[in-house]
Motif scaffolding. Structure first.
Motif, PDB file in Angstrom:
ATOM      1  N   TYR A 145      92.040  55.448  86.446  1.00  0.00           N
ATOM      2  CA  TYR A 145      92.251  55.413  85.000  1.00  0.00           C
ATOM      3  C   TYR A 145      92.694  54.064  84.448  1.00  0.00           C
ATOM      4  O   TYR A 145      92.664  53.867  83.235  1.00  0.00           O
ATOM      5  N   HIS A 146      93.148  53.152  85.282  1.00  0.00           N
ATOM      6  CA  HIS A 146      93.620  51.832  84.826  1.00  0.00           C
ATOM      7  C   HIS A 146      94.525  51.969  83.590  1.00  0.00           C
ATOM      8  O   HIS A 146      94.234  51.401  82.537  1.00  0.00           O
ATOM      9  N   PRO A 147      95.640  52.692  83.718  1.00  0.00           N
ATOM     10  CA  PRO A 147      96.420  53.007  82.523  1.00  0.00           C
ATOM     11  C   PRO A 147      97.306  51.891  81.981  1.00  0.00           C
ATOM     12  O   PRO A 147      97.913  52.060  80.935  1.00  0.00           O
ATOM     13  N   GLY A 148      97.395  50.779  82.646  1.00  0.00           N
ATOM     14  CA  GLY A 148      98.344  49.750  82.202  1.00  0.00           C
ATOM     15  C   GLY A 148      99.677  50.006  82.863  1.00  0.00           C
ATOM     16  O   GLY A 148      99.746  50.338  84.036  1.00  0.00           O
ATOM     17  N   ASP A 149     100.745  49.916  82.090  1.00  0.00           N
ATOM     18  CA  ASP A 149     102.078  50.137  82.645  1.00  0.00           C
ATOM     19  C   ASP A 149     102.257  51.588  83.080  1.00  0.00           C
ATOM     20  O   ASP A 149     101.904  52.515  82.357  1.00  0.00           O
ATOM     21  N   LEU A 150     102.817  51.775  84.283  1.00  0.00           N
ATOM     22  CA  LEU A 150     103.146  53.101  84.806  1.00  0.00           C
ATOM     23  C   LEU A 150     104.653  53.212  84.915  1.00  0.00           C
ATOM     24  O   LEU A 150     105.307  52.310  85.438  1.00  0.00           O
ATOM     25  N   TYR A 151     105.204  54.328  84.444  1.00  0.00           N
ATOM     26  CA  TYR A 151     106.633  54.573  84.546  1.00  0.00           C
ATOM     27  C   TYR A 151     106.861  55.858  85.328  1.00  0.00           C
ATOM     28  O   TYR A 151     106.325  56.903  84.963  1.00  0.00           O
TER      29      TYR A 151
END
Length: 78
Positions: free
Chosen positions: A61-67
């Protein structure tokens, strides 16, 4: 559409099997492997699942920032 960030909650793995006629999704949860360490709630202790999950989410998914917003267990018993 791109996301600003993605929150991830991870506690334990589950293996799902196709089970025709099993409501509501024709699926059932398989038991943890024999001898697997479990928590007081009977959930499998599998810390390798966290990096596997995060790697797959990033690749798919290449979501950007992951928390990582939640993880953990209630203590191992076996």
């Amino acid at each position: 559409m791109a996301t600003d960030f993605l929150d991830v909650n991870y506690y334990f793995p589950e293996t799902i099997a196709y089970a025709p006629g099993s409501a509501p999704l024709d699926a059932r949860v398989l038991a943890s492997p024999a001898g697997a360490q479990t928590t007081a709630l009977g959930r499998e202790v599998a810390p390798d699942g966290m990096p596997e999950l995060l790697t797959r989410i990033d690749a798919d998914y290449h979501p950007g920032d992951l928390y990582i917003t939640e993880n953990g267990s209630c203590g191992a018993t076996t």
